[in-house]
Design a protein around this motif. Structure first.
Motif, PDB file in Angstrom:
ATOM      1  N   SER A 174      24.145  31.005 -26.471  1.00 16.18           N
ATOM      2  CA  SER A 174      23.052  30.627 -27.830  1.00 16.18           C
ATOM      3  C   SER A 174      21.821  31.639 -27.849  1.00 16.18           C
ATOM      4  O   SER A 174      21.157  31.533 -29.012  1.00 16.18           O
ATOM      5  CB  SER A 174      22.631  29.148 -27.814  1.00 16.18           C
ATOM      6  OG  SER A 174      21.813  28.897 -26.626  1.00 16.18           O
ATOM      7  N   ARG A 175      21.846  32.643 -26.984  1.00 19.75           N
ATOM      8  CA  ARG A 175      20.727  33.438 -27.040  1.00 19.75           C
ATOM      9  C   ARG A 175      20.854  34.759 -27.810  1.00 19.75           C
ATOM     10  O   ARG A 175      22.117  35.087 -28.062  1.00 19.75           O
ATOM     11  CB  ARG A 175      20.191  33.912 -25.575  1.00 19.75           C
ATOM     12  CG  ARG A 175      19.959  32.758 -24.817  1.00 19.75           C
ATOM     13  CD  ARG A 175      19.921  33.337 -23.424  1.00 19.75           C
ATOM     14  NE  ARG A 175      21.210  33.958 -22.748  1.00 19.75           N
ATOM     15  CZ  ARG A 175      20.758  35.090 -22.210  1.00 19.75           C
ATOM     16  NH1 ARG A 175      19.676  35.714 -21.838  1.00 19.75           N
ATOM     17  NH2 ARG A 175      22.195  35.764 -21.752  1.00 19.75           N
ATOM     18  N   ARG A 233      15.725  25.600 -19.860  1.00 25.10           N
ATOM     19  CA  ARG A 233      16.261  25.349 -21.159  1.00 25.10           C
ATOM     20  C   ARG A 233      17.102  24.205 -21.314  1.00 25.10           C
ATOM     21  O   ARG A 233      17.078  23.791 -22.185  1.00 25.10           O
ATOM     22  CB  ARG A 233      17.155  26.555 -21.498  1.00 25.10           C
ATOM     23  CG  ARG A 233      16.325  27.903 -21.610  1.00 25.10           C
ATOM     24  CD  ARG A 233      17.182  29.119 -22.154  1.00 25.10           C
ATOM     25  NE  ARG A 233      16.100  30.060 -22.619  1.00 25.10           N
ATOM     26  CZ  ARG A 233      16.087  31.235 -21.924  1.00 25.10           C
ATOM     27  NH1 ARG A 233      16.982  31.605 -20.954  1.00 25.10           N
ATOM     28  NH2 ARG A 233      15.505  31.934 -22.295  1.00 25.10           N
ATOM     29  N   GLU A 282      15.671  29.590 -15.100  1.00 27.01           N
ATOM     30  CA  GLU A 282      15.487  29.640 -16.539  1.00 27.01           C
ATOM     31  C   GLU A 282      16.467  28.786 -17.288  1.00 27.01           C
ATOM     32  O   GLU A 282      16.131  28.291 -18.048  1.00 27.01           O
ATOM     33  CB  GLU A 282      15.689  31.043 -16.921  1.00 27.01           C
ATOM     34  CG  GLU A 282      14.421  32.097 -16.686  1.00 27.01           C
ATOM     35  CD  GLU A 282      14.993  33.438 -16.872  1.00 27.01           C
ATOM     36  OE1 GLU A 282      14.018  34.460 -17.397  1.00 27.01           O
ATOM     37  OE2 GLU A 282      15.961  34.074 -16.336  1.00 27.01           O
ATOM     38  N   ASP A 297      20.120  37.985 -27.229  1.00 23.99           N
ATOM     39  CA  ASP A 297      20.525  38.709 -26.121  1.00 23.99           C
ATOM     40  C   ASP A 297      21.656  38.290 -25.140  1.00 23.99           C
ATOM     41  O   ASP A 297      21.233  37.939 -24.122  1.00 23.99           O
ATOM     42  CB  ASP A 297      19.333  39.720 -25.310  1.00 23.99           C
ATOM     43  CG  ASP A 297      20.037  40.809 -24.640  1.00 23.99           C
ATOM     44  OD1 ASP A 297      21.113  40.740 -24.382  1.00 23.99           O
ATOM     45  OD2 ASP A 297      19.066  41.257 -23.998  1.00 23.99           O
ATOM     46  N   TYR A 298      22.857  38.391 -25.576  1.00 22.40           N
ATOM     47  CA  TYR A 298      23.935  37.596 -24.763  1.00 22.40           C
ATOM     48  C   TYR A 298      24.091  38.116 -23.347  1.00 22.40           C
ATOM     49  O   TYR A 298      24.447  37.361 -22.435  1.00 22.40           O
ATOM     50  CB  TYR A 298      25.318  37.813 -25.550  1.00 22.40           C
ATOM     51  CG  TYR A 298      26.528  37.275 -25.009  1.00 22.40           C
ATOM     52  CD1 TYR A 298      26.696  35.929 -25.245  1.00 22.40           C
ATOM     53  CD2 TYR A 298      27.400  37.933 -24.309  1.00 22.40           C
ATOM     54  CE1 TYR A 298      27.838  35.274 -24.305  1.00 22.40           C
ATOM     55  CE2 TYR A 298      28.616  37.459 -23.809  1.00 22.40           C
ATOM     56  CZ  TYR A 298      28.682  36.050 -23.785  1.00 22.40           C
ATOM     57  OH  TYR A 298      29.716  35.321 -23.150  1.00 22.40           O
TER      58      TYR A 298
END
Length: 78
Positions: free
Chosen positions: A21-22, A37, A33, A24-25
């Motif tokens: 879902s970011r 999240r 981290e 920068d996959y």
């Protein structure tokens, strides 16, 4: 009286969603981290990451001391 303990169950799919879902996959993430999240403990995130590394493309690399980063490799057709 409610039972003490965990209220939320985190799945491997939840962890995979953090990666996918970011913007920068391909950027590697630490277990901390991932935990931040998801809103879970670092240990929970780390356990799921280890499970995923045995079943999927999720991989990791030590980057010093006890630090490790995790990512899903991006396969590029040549």
């Amino acid at each position: 009286m409610p039972d003490a303990g965990r209220e939320t169950e985190y799945t491997e799919s939840d962890v995979l969603d953090v990666f996918t879902s970011r913007g920068d996959y391909a950027e590697p993430l630490t277990a901390t981290e991932i935990a931040d999240r998801l809103g879970c403990s670092r240990r929970t995130a780390l356990n799921k990451l280890h499970e995923l590394s045995e079943k999927t493309d999720v991989t990791s690399k030590k980057v010093g001391g006890r630090s490790r980063v995790w990512w899903i490799p991006v396969h590029v057709d040549s």
